[in-house]
Design an enzyme around this catalytic site. Structure first.
Site, PDB file in Angstrom:
ATOM      1  N   HIS A 180       4.730  -5.774   1.208  1.00 12.89           N
ATOM      2  CA  HIS A 180       3.891  -5.056   2.181  1.00 12.89           C
ATOM      3  C   HIS A 180       2.426  -5.363   1.875  1.00 12.89           C
ATOM      4  O   HIS A 180       1.932  -5.058   0.789  1.00 12.89           O
ATOM      5  CB  HIS A 180       4.156  -3.555   2.075  1.00 12.89           C
ATOM      6  N   LYS A 221      -6.110  -2.007   5.081  1.00 11.66           N
ATOM      7  CA  LYS A 221      -5.829  -3.437   4.883  1.00 11.66           C
ATOM      8  C   LYS A 221      -6.003  -4.235   6.182  1.00 11.66           C
ATOM      9  O   LYS A 221      -6.671  -5.267   6.207  1.00 11.66           O
ATOM     10  CB  LYS A 221      -4.402  -3.640   4.345  1.00 11.66           C
ATOM     11  N   ASP A 245       0.999  -6.762   7.565  1.00 11.61           N
ATOM     12  CA  ASP A 245       2.029  -5.748   7.343  1.00 11.61           C
ATOM     13  C   ASP A 245       3.143  -6.230   6.404  1.00 11.61           C
ATOM     14  O   ASP A 245       3.369  -5.655   5.349  1.00 11.61           O
ATOM     15  CB  ASP A 245       2.637  -5.261   8.664  1.00 11.61           C
ATOM     16  N   ARG A 274     -16.581  -2.987 -14.356  1.00  8.08           N
ATOM     17  CA  ARG A 274     -17.927  -3.207 -13.816  1.00  8.08           C
ATOM     18  C   ARG A 274     -18.497  -4.568 -14.208  1.00  8.08           C
ATOM     19  O   ARG A 274     -19.526  -4.990 -13.673  1.00  8.08           O
ATOM     20  CB  ARG A 274     -18.861  -2.087 -14.289  1.00  8.08           C
TER      21      ARG A 274
END
Length: 312
Positions: free
Chosen positions: A139, A160, A178, A244
């Site tokens: 998915h 998405k 999808d 980071r």
């Protein structure tokens, strides 16, 4: 999951002509290995790989034609077993009548090719290996960004498809939305494509189904793409520490292949399309040997060492 390949699929996909054994064109091919029955032509069938596609080139056919009629009949009958998916005769060579009779009797298709033997083996092997490659479905959304196949994953509703739409608007190409069908073509290569039913389509909540190719043109879509990078979108978690610097390289395993993975937190105001675009460019830079995070770390270490020396 594995595709089912039948002899008739070879007839439909390659420049092959059916010469004999029409009853067997629905036989299943169970392996990508192709056999050239040279030793079998001498009469030695002890290790005959009868379940493989058999290919007769100039060498095998020349030897066969030099045999006596009784030997030809014996070899032809032993070649044509009840599980042999087919015999391919290359180089446009004429198929001997004895072989045609044996093939019709046992229902083994004989396929005739005008191509050179090595070319036939190469093309058939590539086709069969692609068909028999390990297969799964995930998915997510697959987009080609600057030549990098980026698989975007995340929970349903995280954004998405909307991000993919923005990427397409920015000139990148949609492969699948999808559901992404993935096959492992080599020990380290994953190829993704869209299920035929939803190819070129995007589902945008509030708008419904849109056809990307119709809206943005043929240059906005691709049929398949090698997957190189995974971007996982997740809702911003205040308690979680996000990377980071980019020194920690996370990976995700799909079948037998480990791929680099980056997790991007989603919250209002963040332009995900631009971030993913930059992630793809940064991935390309790393492949070329340029790593900004490592360069920064080295620069910081050098500066700290320099300050330490001055204090001493």
């Amino acid at each position: 999951m594995k595709s089912t390949v039948r002899t008739k699929d070879l007839l439909e996909n390659f420049n092959l002509t059916l010469v004999a054994g029409e009853d067997g064109i629905h036989r299943e091919i169970v392996t990508s290995d192709i056999s050239r029955p040279g030793i079998e032509m001498t009469g030695y069938f002890k290790y005959y790989p009868k379940e493989r596609l058999q290919l007769l080139g100039k060498t095998e056919m020349t030897y066969f034609l030099d045999l006596s009629d009784a030997e030809k009949r014996d070899r032809a009958e032993k070649l044509c077993t009840d599980v042999t998916p087919g015999i391919v005769v290359s180089r446009g060579m004429e198929v001997p009548e004895i072989l045609v009779e044996a093939a019709n009797k046992s229902g083994v298709p004989i396929l005739h090719s005008p191509r050179k033997t090595t070319r036939v083996i190469s093309r058939l092997t590539n086709y069969l290996e692609a068909k028999f490659a390990p297969f799964t479905a995930i998915h997510g959304v697959l987009v080609d960004i600057y030549g990098v196949g980026v698989l975007i994953t995340g929970q349903s509703g995280v954004g998405k498809s909307e991000t993919a739409l923005e990427l397409v608007k920015r000139g990148h190409r949609l492969v699948a939305d999808d559901s992404v069908e993935i096959r492992q073509e080599d020990y380290d290569t994953l190829i993704g494509n869209s299920p035929p039913l939803i190819e070129h389509l995007l589902e945008i909540r509030g708008l419904g189904i849109i056809n990307v190719m119709t809206l943005f043109g043929a240059g906005s879509v691709r049929s398949y793409k090698k997957i190189s990078l995974i971007i996982n979108l997740e809702l911003w978690d205040q308690k979680k520490q996000y990377d980071r610097l980019g020194l920690d390289e996370d990976t995700m395993k799909i079948m037998d292949v480990k791929l680099p993975k980056a997790t991007i937190p989603v919250r209002p105001g963040r332009n995900l399309a631009v971030i993913i675009e930059v992630a793809a460019m940064n991935f390309r830079l790393k492949r070329m040997g340029v790593n900004a995070a490592e360069e920064f770390s080295e620069r910081l270490t050098t500066m700290m060492d320099h300050d330490k020396d001055e204090m001493d």
